[in-house]
Design a protein around this motif. Structure first.
Motif, short mmCIF file in Angstrom:
data_model
loop_
_atom_site.label_atom_id
_atom_site.label_comp_id
_atom_site.label_asym_id
_atom_site.label_seq_id
_atom_site.Cartn_x
_atom_site.Cartn_y
_atom_site.Cartn_z
N PRO A 124 0.83 -1.21 0.00
CA PRO A 124 0.00 0.00 0.00
C PRO A 124 0.86 1.25 0.00
N ILE A 125 0.24 2.37 -0.36
CA ILE A 125 0.97 3.64 -0.34
C ILE A 125 1.50 3.90 1.07
N VAL A 126 0.66 3.71 2.07
CA VAL A 126 1.09 3.75 3.46
C VAL A 126 0.66 2.44 4.10
N LEU A 176 5.83 11.38 -1.43
CA LEU A 176 6.88 11.92 -2.28
C LEU A 176 7.74 10.81 -2.87
N ALA A 177 7.79 9.67 -2.18
CA ALA A 177 8.52 8.49 -2.65
C ALA A 177 7.74 7.26 -2.21
N THR A 178 7.56 6.31 -3.10
CA THR A 178 6.74 5.14 -2.81
C THR A 178 7.40 4.21 -1.79
N ALA A 197 12.61 -0.84 4.96
CA ALA A 197 11.89 -0.21 3.86
C ALA A 197 11.56 1.21 4.28
N ARG A 198 11.20 2.04 3.32
CA ARG A 198 10.88 3.42 3.68
C ARG A 198 9.80 3.98 2.78
N ILE A 199 9.16 5.03 3.27
CA ILE A 199 8.25 5.84 2.48
C ILE A 199 8.46 7.28 2.91
N VAL A 200 8.36 8.22 1.97
CA VAL A 200 8.54 9.63 2.27
C VAL A 200 7.27 10.37 1.88
N LEU A 201 6.76 11.20 2.79
CA LEU A 201 5.52 11.91 2.55
C LEU A 201 5.63 13.35 3.05
N ILE A 250 9.55 7.81 6.85
CA ILE A 250 9.22 6.69 7.72
C ILE A 250 10.03 5.48 7.28
N LYS A 251 10.73 4.87 8.23
CA LYS A 251 11.51 3.67 7.93
C LYS A 251 11.05 2.51 8.81
#
Length: 239
Positions: free
Chosen positions: A6-8, A30-32, A44-48, A67-68
């Motif tokens: 998921p996106i988040v 901003l990054a998947t 893993a990470r996501i940037v928002l 978020i990591k």
């Protein structure tokens, strides 16, 4: 993690509270969500973008949250034991962002807030860490997204001039970026501001760079002769 994460991830709430009483609402990715190639342990990470839930919620109050999430390692990073975090790359970035905060930066992001949490049972590695790093949001978009080499030569010249000023300021803080590329340079056409992002990989700067042209080539802002092999290409960017 599944084939289409998921996106988040669903184990992360849309409102993230911090120990100091501040909460942030997650906004635009901003990054998947994807695995990270660097750092220990595996994650893993996501940037928002995000904003504080208190007070004015206008765009001026937006920040960036990285978020990591600790994940199970592979051959290169085999540890599957839950850890408290943060990862080596996050710790490195925290140190740089704190330096920039203390120096009242205008050329890079600065540290706003940070916390660690424990993954719930439905996380990829239950008991492992989740880290939430909040930093200032800079104007503009990356030169990679803006097709830097398709811009008029006059604009590219202006960008390189502003970039050199920003990079010299970073070196003055004792930091030499290692992950160099157009994706880590932001340009805002309205304000004519050039800034540098992503400080997970850097080393202590012992002295100012002496060859400006070579430094611009290293970041992809000027053309350079084609590398003869993979090692030479890597060395041109990461020295």
């Amino acid at each position: 993690m599944g084939d289409s994460p998921p996106i988040v991830p669903n184990y992360i709430d849309n409102i993230v509270p911090f120990p100091n009483g501040t909460s942030y609402e997650l906004l635009k990715p901003l990054a998947t969500y994807r695995s990270c190639h660097d750092g220990v342990p595996a994650e893993a990470r996501i940037v928002l973008t995000c904003r504080q839930t208190q007070g004015n919620s206008s765009a001026e109050n937006e920040y960036v949250m990285k978020i990591k999430i600790q994940i199970r390692g592979g051959e290169q990073r085999p540890s599957n034991s839950p850890e408290a975090g943060p990862s080596t790359t996050t710790a490195h970035e925290l140190k740089a962002l704190q330096k920039f905060h203390d120096a009242r930066t205008e050329s890079t992001p600065a540290l706003v807030d940070f916390k660690t949490a424990v993954q719930p049972a439905n996380g990829p590695l239950p008991g492992g860490y989740i880290t939430f790093l909040v930093m200032s949001k800079l104007p503009g978009d990356s030169l990679f997204n803006m097709n830097y080499w398709g811009m008029p030569s006059e604009e590219r010249k202006e960008i390189t001039e502003k970039f050199v000023i920003a990079l010299k300021w970073v070196y003055d803080q004792g930091i030499e970026p290692v992950d160099c590329g157009l994706r880590n340079i932001l340009w805002d056409r309205e304000t004519k501001k050039c800034t540098i992002i992503d400080f997970e990989l850097w080393r202590e700067a012992e002295e100012m760079f002496s060859d400006e042209k070579k430094e611009l080539q290293r970041w992809g802002l000027e053309s350079q002769p084609a590398a003869k092999n993979h090692w030479e290409a890597w060395n041109q960017m990461f020295r």
